[in-house]
Design an enzyme around this catalytic site. Structure first.
Site, PDB file in Angstrom:
ATOM      1  N   HIS A 135      40.595  76.697  56.330  1.00 28.47           N
ATOM      2  CA  HIS A 135      39.481  77.292  57.067  1.00 28.47           C
ATOM      3  C   HIS A 135      39.370  78.784  56.756  1.00 28.47           C
ATOM      4  CE1 HIS A 135      36.886  77.594  60.807  1.00 28.47           C
ATOM      5  NE2 HIS A 135      37.193  78.865  60.592  1.00 28.47           N
ATOM      6  N   GLU A 136      40.482  79.491  56.890  1.00 32.93           N
ATOM      7  CA  GLU A 136      40.463  80.939  56.671  1.00 32.93           C
ATOM      8  C   GLU A 136      40.250  81.280  55.194  1.00 32.93           C
ATOM      9  OE1 GLU A 136      40.117  82.519  59.257  1.00 32.93           O
ATOM     10  OE2 GLU A 136      40.870  81.058  60.707  1.00 32.93           O
ATOM     11  N   HIS A 139      36.629  81.328  54.491  1.00 35.10           N
ATOM     12  CA  HIS A 139      36.084  82.636  54.886  1.00 35.10           C
ATOM     13  C   HIS A 139      36.342  83.683  53.798  1.00 35.10           C
ATOM     14  CE1 HIS A 139      34.835  81.303  58.706  1.00 35.10           C
ATOM     15  NE2 HIS A 139      35.981  81.402  59.358  1.00 35.10           N
TER      16      HIS A 139
END
Length: 236
Positions: A135-136, A139
């Site tokens: 997820h990160e 980003h």
């Protein structure tokens, strides 16, 4: 002994939350029993979690670091994202993916200046850690590829949250069904992605309320949900 520190195993003065301070085994079991029987308030449960996290901080961080290093070497999705971030001029590895004890009850975060934070005390297992890292890292990829304005542009924030939740694996059917109690068989992935994106946008200082967050997510939904870069399709 300080007045602010009650004797081990006794209740503090003031509001009775059901939580009993103390690190001995008997006190820990009394607290767990209070939670299981519904005798501990929400405030007491949070106090119990804080005490547990402090007690286990070193072990939690060590386990998180070991699993992080394993995933960086062996996880297909983490290695693929790492390679694509490197092609854009970024570098994410053990030197800037940090395992720390967090107090705000989230799994992790990304900062363009410092890297990725993994909340060691919130990780349920290695699969949860892998989803959080992915997820990160989405980003991070978006920051390098699309020049995300994290501070002022809610549409940017909504788009990268949609993509991160969709591509990381955290909205896969099994995780929603068995861990979050979301039992729908149709449109489950889309609903999970939308729900998590709205919550993330709503938490940003420039967002007015939930209705504002939902409006922003809806505005960018079609283009951002369809965008699976750097993958050819939704990986998991």
């Amino acid at each position: 002994m300080s007045d602010s520190q009650p004797p081990n195993g006794t209740r503090p003065a003031g509001k009775d939350t059901g939580f009993i301070p103390g690190d001995d085994t008997w006190t820990q079991w009394r607290n767990i029993f209070s939670i299981l029987t519904g005798k501990m308030s929400e405030e007491g449960r949070e106090q119990f979690r804080v005490a547990r996290d402090l007690r286990n901080e070193a072990a939690d961080c060590k386990r998180c670091e070991d699993q992080r290093d394993y995933l960086l070497q062996w996880s297909p999705v983490i290695r693929y994202l790492s390679d694509n971030i490197r092609q854009l001029g970024g570098d994410l590895s053990s030197h800037n993916i940090y395992c720390r004890r967090c107090t705000n009850r989230k799994a992790g975060g990304f900062d363009p200046e410092y890297g990725i934070l993994l909340c060691a005390n919130e990780m349920k297992d290695q699969g949860h850690l892998e989803d959080t890292m992915a997820h990160e890292m989405v980003h991070a990829y978006d920051h390098l590829r699309f020049k995300v304005d994290w501070s002022n542009n809610l549409r940017h924030a909504a788009c990268t949250e949609i993509r991160a939740s969709s591509l990381s694996g955290e909205c896969r059917w099994a995780r929603e069904f068995f861990q979050r109690g979301q039992w729908k068989f149709t449109q489950q992935h889309q609903e999970c992605v939308r729900r998590r994106a709205v919550l993330s946008v709503q938490a940003r200082p420039t967002c007015k309320d939930k209705a504002h967050a939902e409006k922003v997510v809806n505005e960018v939904w079609d283009s951002c949900f369809r965008d699976t870069r750097p993958f050819d399709e939704i990986y998991r």
